[in-house]
Design an enzyme around this catalytic site. Sequence first.
Site, PDB file in Angstrom:
ATOM      1  N   ASP A  86       1.397  -0.508   5.053  1.00  0.00           N
ATOM      2  CA  ASP A  86       2.122  -1.119   3.941  1.00  0.00           C
ATOM      3  C   ASP A  86       1.562  -0.618   2.612  1.00  0.00           C
ATOM      4  O   ASP A  86       0.421  -0.901   2.261  1.00  0.00           O
ATOM      5  CB  ASP A  86       2.010  -2.641   4.024  1.00  0.00           C
ATOM      6  N   HIS A  87       2.382   0.116   1.868  1.00  0.00           N
ATOM      7  CA  HIS A  87       1.977   0.731   0.606  1.00  0.00           C
ATOM      8  C   HIS A  87       2.278  -0.151  -0.608  1.00  0.00           C
ATOM      9  O   HIS A  87       2.016   0.223  -1.740  1.00  0.00           O
ATOM     10  CB  HIS A  87       2.704   2.085   0.458  1.00  0.00           C
ATOM     11  N   SER A  88       2.824  -1.339  -0.392  1.00  0.00           N
ATOM     12  CA  SER A  88       3.173  -2.227  -1.497  1.00  0.00           C
ATOM     13  C   SER A  88       1.928  -2.763  -2.193  1.00  0.00           C
ATOM     14  O   SER A  88       0.837  -2.758  -1.632  1.00  0.00           O
ATOM     15  CB  SER A  88       4.027  -3.394  -0.996  1.00  0.00           C
TER      16      SER A  88
END
Length: 409
Positions: A351-353
Amino acid sequence: MSSGIPYTWDTDCIRASATCRAEGRLGKGTKHHPLEIQSTTTKKVVYLSDSGSSSLHTVGERMDWKRLTLVFCWLECASAAGISCRNEQGQAVDWYILYKQPSINDENGLVYLYMDESTGGWVPAHNPIDDQKSALAQTLLPLFQHFTNETINFGYILYNDQPPEPFKTASSSFGHSKGLVMMDQETGIWLSHSTPHFPGFDITGFWPNSGYANGQTFICGTYKYSAFRNIAVQLQYIHVYSFDAYIPEYFYPELQCVVDKGCYPKKTPWDRQLNMTSLGGHSFISYAKYSRYHDDLYSGLLDKHLESAFYAKSWGRLLDPLPSNCSVDFSVYNVETVQLPTTEPYSITKDHSKWCVTMDSKLHRWTCIADMNREVSQEHRGGGAICTDNAAVWSAFLDIVNTYQPCQS
């Protein structure tokens, strides 16, 4: 309907808000003048009376009253003319937040969750995020139209420290930040996000091929044009890397200064807070820091304003991540696993958020969509966050925190 405001309509477009704008078949009219509509099938004239009522005629003959229901199509096209965040139906919305889920077992990497003021929390989107009917595509239609037709009275800035090809990755002197602004002289949007190589330059390829695997977040807000003078200053503090832009010379000079990349803080303070009111009257706060702030966005800046301990979500594959921090006024806990309503729990390595949400359930219900990670090197880069105290947003983000890293004893 007020005098002097142009209205547009096309008899062929049932899905008017997308088709009329995309195909450019737009007439103009006001309350006191007939509107001639060029259609692929017929030529219509809409007469707007001083009272605001309308009558619709085929040139040379009276139109069947039953067909007046098509006026709704015309009204849809009228609303499509403005710059606004838009949902999957192409309808203008004041703001939205998107969460693209990661690919799990190499599946569902284009599924995303949607939330705006009407949903009361997360709802699954009907279309994949790369689809031309996704909320992103609907929102960006004026941009793609400009690329095709060079529309007048329109400006935009695309910024991304990891821009799409053929542009090169920004140096670390620029902010770790991704987003875009686009506006006319009435309204505009600020879309902040976490996605590398976004957006592409046409509606068929706006979503990057690299965008399948990892989770990403987006926040879109609709604002009056007058707000973009100050929004531009926020972008200067972040020192965003503008890779493509067009700002008319009669737009705010602060916007052109962002494009030129030479405007950034030269003296203290090295951070800036901007209280913003959206077109629909909702409150948002932008926090920005310049590289010379030399501290973490979360424990060094947001901690001073959120007045509550909070969870901070970063990219899970950092070279030198900062640990959870309980030595500051309000503890900052790193999220380690996330569980979206559409997924099983998963690691932040997928997850790059970037976001944070407060733990206080009574007084300080803050959620911030950010563009920075909790990493040592990013203490010395520009970046920021857009925060809201909307209770539904707060609850939606708090609910997806599955596990977190406790502070070291």
